[in-house]
Design a protein around this motif. Structure first.
Motif, PDB file in Angstrom:
ATOM      1  N   PRO A 131      10.277  -9.116  -6.129  1.00  9.54           N
ATOM      2  CA  PRO A 131      11.442  -9.961  -6.446  1.00  9.54           C
ATOM      3  C   PRO A 131      11.159 -11.053  -7.472  1.00  9.54           C
ATOM      4  O   PRO A 131      12.073 -11.482  -8.174  1.00  9.54           O
ATOM      5  CB  PRO A 131      11.810 -10.568  -5.085  1.00  9.54           C
ATOM      6  N   HIS A 132       9.911 -11.511  -7.553  1.00  7.47           N
ATOM      7  CA  HIS A 132       9.584 -12.489  -8.597  1.00  7.47           C
ATOM      8  C   HIS A 132       9.937 -11.955  -9.973  1.00  7.47           C
ATOM      9  O   HIS A 132      10.502 -12.655 -10.816  1.00  7.47           O
ATOM     10  CB  HIS A 132       8.099 -12.843  -8.555  1.00  7.47           C
ATOM     11  N   ASP A 133       9.638 -10.699 -10.194  1.00 10.17           N
ATOM     12  CA  ASP A 133       9.853 -10.108 -11.507  1.00 10.17           C
ATOM     13  C   ASP A 133      11.313  -9.766 -11.744  1.00 10.17           C
ATOM     14  O   ASP A 133      11.831  -9.966 -12.847  1.00 10.17           O
ATOM     15  CB  ASP A 133       8.973  -8.864 -11.648  1.00 10.17           C
ATOM     16  N   THR A 134      11.990  -9.269 -10.723  1.00  6.25           N
ATOM     17  CA  THR A 134      13.410  -8.948 -10.903  1.00  6.25           C
ATOM     18  C   THR A 134      14.239 -10.206 -11.067  1.00  6.25           C
ATOM     19  O   THR A 134      15.267 -10.194 -11.744  1.00  6.25           O
ATOM     20  CB  THR A 134      13.944  -8.110  -9.723  1.00  6.25           C
ATOM     21  N   ALA A 135      13.801 -11.323 -10.461  1.00 10.33           N
ATOM     22  CA  ALA A 135      14.543 -12.583 -10.603  1.00 10.33           C
ATOM     23  C   ALA A 135      14.541 -13.061 -12.047  1.00 10.33           C
ATOM     24  O   ALA A 135      15.491 -13.694 -12.507  1.00 10.33           O
ATOM     25  CB  ALA A 135      13.930 -13.651  -9.688  1.00 10.33           C
ATOM     26  N   TRP A 163      13.914  -4.295 -15.775  1.00  9.72           N
ATOM     27  CA  TRP A 163      13.285  -3.358 -14.839  1.00  9.72           C
ATOM     28  C   TRP A 163      14.117  -2.099 -14.665  1.00  9.72           C
ATOM     29  O   TRP A 163      13.573  -1.021 -14.426  1.00  9.72           O
ATOM     30  CB  TRP A 163      13.017  -4.058 -13.508  1.00  9.72           C
ATOM     31  N   PHE A 164      15.415  -2.198 -14.796  1.00  9.12           N
ATOM     32  CA  PHE A 164      16.244  -0.997 -14.804  1.00  9.12           C
ATOM     33  C   PHE A 164      15.899  -0.140 -16.033  1.00  9.12           C
ATOM     34  O   PHE A 164      15.819   1.092 -15.948  1.00  9.12           O
ATOM     35  CB  PHE A 164      17.730  -1.356 -14.810  1.00  9.12           C
ATOM     36  N   LEU A 165      15.668  -0.813 -17.161  1.00  7.39           N
ATOM     37  CA  LEU A 165      15.291  -0.082 -18.369  1.00  7.39           C
ATOM     38  C   LEU A 165      13.924   0.593 -18.210  1.00  7.39           C
ATOM     39  O   LEU A 165      13.725   1.730 -18.652  1.00  7.39           O
ATOM     40  CB  LEU A 165      15.266  -1.027 -19.574  1.00  7.39           C
ATOM     41  N   LEU A 166      12.995  -0.114 -17.573  1.00  5.20           N
ATOM     42  CA  LEU A 166      11.672   0.477 -17.351  1.00  5.20           C
ATOM     43  C   LEU A 166      11.779   1.679 -16.412  1.00  5.20           C
ATOM     44  O   LEU A 166      11.120   2.707 -16.624  1.00  5.20           O
ATOM     45  CB  LEU A 166      10.713  -0.558 -16.767  1.00  5.20           C
ATOM     46  N   ASN A 167      12.617   1.573 -15.403  1.00  5.27           N
ATOM     47  CA  ASN A 167      12.812   2.703 -14.500  1.00  5.27           C
ATOM     48  C   ASN A 167      13.353   3.918 -15.252  1.00  5.27           C
ATOM     49  O   ASN A 167      12.888   5.048 -15.053  1.00  5.27           O
ATOM     50  CB  ASN A 167      13.762   2.312 -13.372  1.00  5.27           C
ATOM     51  N   THR A 168      14.321   3.679 -16.133  1.00  5.59           N
ATOM     52  CA  THR A 168      14.874   4.778 -16.941  1.00  5.59           C
ATOM     53  C   THR A 168      13.797   5.381 -17.840  1.00  5.59           C
ATOM     54  O   THR A 168      13.712   6.606 -17.999  1.00  5.59           O
ATOM     55  CB  THR A 168      16.048   4.263 -17.794  1.00  5.59           C
ATOM     56  N   TYR A 169      12.974   4.529 -18.424  1.00  2.66           N
ATOM     57  CA  TYR A 169      11.885   4.973 -19.299  1.00  2.66           C
ATOM     58  C   TYR A 169      10.909   5.861 -18.524  1.00  2.66           C
ATOM     59  O   TYR A 169      10.500   6.930 -19.003  1.00  2.66           O
ATOM     60  CB  TYR A 169      11.168   3.750 -19.863  1.00  2.66           C
ATOM     61  N   LEU A 170      10.520   5.428 -17.319  1.00  2.08           N
ATOM     62  CA  LEU A 170       9.583   6.199 -16.511  1.00  2.08           C
ATOM     63  C   LEU A 170      10.171   7.559 -16.128  1.00  2.08           C
ATOM     64  O   LEU A 170       9.468   8.578 -16.153  1.00  2.08           O
ATOM     65  CB  LEU A 170       9.209   5.425 -15.246  1.00  2.08           C
ATOM     66  N   GLY A 191       9.687  12.956 -16.366  1.00  2.00           N
ATOM     67  CA  GLY A 191      10.508  14.116 -16.069  1.00  2.00           C
ATOM     68  C   GLY A 191      10.917  14.216 -14.621  1.00  2.00           C
ATOM     69  O   GLY A 191      10.962  15.304 -14.039  1.00  2.00           O
ATOM     70  N   LEU A 192      11.213  13.069 -14.007  1.00  2.00           N
ATOM     71  CA  LEU A 192      11.654  13.069 -12.615  1.00  2.00           C
ATOM     72  C   LEU A 192      12.754  12.026 -12.429  1.00  2.00           C
ATOM     73  O   LEU A 192      12.919  11.127 -13.254  1.00  2.00           O
ATOM     74  CB  LEU A 192      10.486  12.807 -11.655  1.00  2.00           C
ATOM     75  N   ALA A 193      13.502  12.184 -11.361  1.00  2.00           N
ATOM     76  CA  ALA A 193      14.560  11.227 -11.045  1.00  2.00           C
ATOM     77  C   ALA A 193      14.009  10.177 -10.086  1.00  2.00           C
ATOM     78  O   ALA A 193      13.355  10.506  -9.103  1.00  2.00           O
ATOM     79  CB  ALA A 193      15.748  11.941 -10.416  1.00  2.00           C
ATOM     80  N   MET A 194      14.266   8.902 -10.399  1.00  2.00           N
ATOM     81  CA  MET A 194      13.743   7.831  -9.565  1.00  2.00           C
ATOM     82  C   MET A 194      14.781   6.714  -9.466  1.00  2.00           C
ATOM     83  O   MET A 194      15.297   6.235 -10.476  1.00  2.00           O
ATOM     84  CB  MET A 194      12.428   7.288 -10.146  1.00  2.00           C
ATOM     85  N   ARG A 195      15.055   6.315  -8.266  1.00  3.35           N
ATOM     86  CA  ARG A 195      16.041   5.267  -8.024  1.00  3.35           C
ATOM     87  C   ARG A 195      15.343   3.916  -7.883  1.00  3.35           C
ATOM     88  O   ARG A 195      14.398   3.776  -7.105  1.00  3.35           O
ATOM     89  CB  ARG A 195      16.839   5.582  -6.751  1.00  3.35           C
ATOM     90  N   PHE A 196      15.809   2.937  -8.649  1.00  5.48           N
ATOM     91  CA  PHE A 196      15.278   1.577  -8.573  1.00  5.48           C
ATOM     92  C   PHE A 196      16.176   0.762  -7.659  1.00  5.48           C
ATOM     93  O   PHE A 196      17.367   0.650  -7.886  1.00  5.48           O
ATOM     94  CB  PHE A 196      15.217   0.967  -9.978  1.00  5.48           C
ATOM     95  N   GLU A 197      15.577   0.197  -6.597  1.00  7.93           N
ATOM     96  CA  GLU A 197      16.336  -0.549  -5.605  1.00  7.93           C
ATOM     97  C   GLU A 197      15.804  -1.980  -5.519  1.00  7.93           C
ATOM     98  O   GLU A 197      14.884  -2.259  -4.751  1.00  7.93           O
ATOM     99  CB  GLU A 197      16.255   0.145  -4.252  1.00  7.93           C
ATOM    100  N   ASP A 230      10.612  -7.213 -23.698  1.00  4.09           N
ATOM    101  CA  ASP A 230      11.726  -7.751 -22.925  1.00  4.09           C
ATOM    102  C   ASP A 230      11.243  -8.306 -21.586  1.00  4.09           C
ATOM    103  O   ASP A 230      11.760  -9.320 -21.090  1.00  4.09           O
ATOM    104  CB  ASP A 230      12.763  -6.649 -22.700  1.00  4.09           C
ATOM    105  N   LEU A 231      10.230  -7.662 -21.009  1.00  6.30           N
ATOM    106  CA  LEU A 231       9.678  -8.096 -19.724  1.00  6.30           C
ATOM    107  C   LEU A 231       8.572  -9.142 -19.888  1.00  6.30           C
ATOM    108  O   LEU A 231       8.006  -9.611 -18.900  1.00  6.30           O
ATOM    109  CB  LEU A 231       9.121  -6.890 -18.962  1.00  6.30           C
TER     110      LEU A 231
END
Length: 243
Positions: free
Chosen positions: A11-15, A21-28, A33-39, A221-222
């Motif tokens: 949460p420190h980083d998402t704050a 972090w949503f962009l990094l999740n999309t990048y990963l 080549g896999l689907a991953m949900r960021f929560e 950006d991060l």
């Protein structure tokens, strides 16, 4: 693509930059080549409890959580931000310093953080024991800062990276009483057992982001210069410190 993978981020980083972090999740997802949900979560202890309950496969964690995931959930550390360590600043309102009254009102994000342990060591250096403190756990570092600014706490423990991310006007309202410089641990990416067959791939993607224009943009950006590889036993010194 499978939709069973899940990413958790401290949460420190998402704050500081949730969108990044949503962009990094999309990048990963694209690179692996896999689907991953960021929560995302806005509370350290809630986020840790979610990962410990199972069902998460990749985590960007603060040191104590990372150690817990490794020791109790079988995660493996793979990459950390280059040249960035978890350090603690002991802060008060500007002009107030370290007050003499006891109990001292102390704001801290969570007791389950290296930042908290280091903060208590700073108070000890000033001759202040735990039994002389009344602790207020705020859930994240920004709220700890706000508790000091609002006068609800005399001092607060602030993660060094959070301090640098605060606005100039916020920093002007605070003063640094003291700070650590131990360089014992940092946030890191850890891969869970169910994603173990992609461990090397995850490490390679993270550590090569800086050489890819799209990855470089996300890192900038991060406010992360680059990720560097970690050995599987990289958290052993932290385990020694904790015990």
């Amino acid at each position: 693509m499978s939709t069973r993978y899940r990413l958790s981020v401290s949460p420190h980083d998402t704050a500081r930059n949730l969108a990044g972090w949503f962009l990094l999740n999309t990048y990963l997802q694209r690179k692996l080549g896999l689907a991953m949900r960021f929560e995302p979560s806005d509370n350290f202890e809630h986020e840790q409890a979610q990962v410990m309950a199972g069902g998460f496969h990749l985590a960007y964690a603060h040191p104590f959580s990372a150690l817990k995931y490794v020791q109790e959930r079988g995660f493996v550390p793979v990459a950390r931000p280059t040249g960035t360590y978890d350090e603690t600043l002991l802060v008060s309102r500007q002009g107030h310093g370290l007050p003499a009254q006891r109990p001292l009102q102390v704001a801290s994000a969570s007791s389950q953080l290296l930042v908290h342990v280091l903060g208590m060591s700073l108070l000890s250096q000033h001759g202040i024991d735990a039994d002389q403190c009344q602790l207020q756990f705020t859930g994240n570092h920004v709220r700890a800062v706000q508790a000091v600014l609002d006068g609800r706490a005399d001092v607060g423990f602030v993660y060094s990276e959070t301090w640098h991310g605060l606005s100039a006007s916020t920093r002007e309202g605070l003063e640094i009483v003291s700070a650590t410089s131990r360089q014992v641990a940092s946030h890191c990416f850890c891969v869970g057992p169910e994603l173990a067959d992609r461990l090397d791939d995850v490490r390679d993607v993270l550590c090569s982001m800086g050489a890819d224009p799209a990855g470089r943009k996300i890192l900038d950006d991060l406010r992360i210069s680059a990720f560097e590889a970690m050995a599987a036993d990289a958290l052993d010194p932290l385990a020694t410190l904790v015990h």
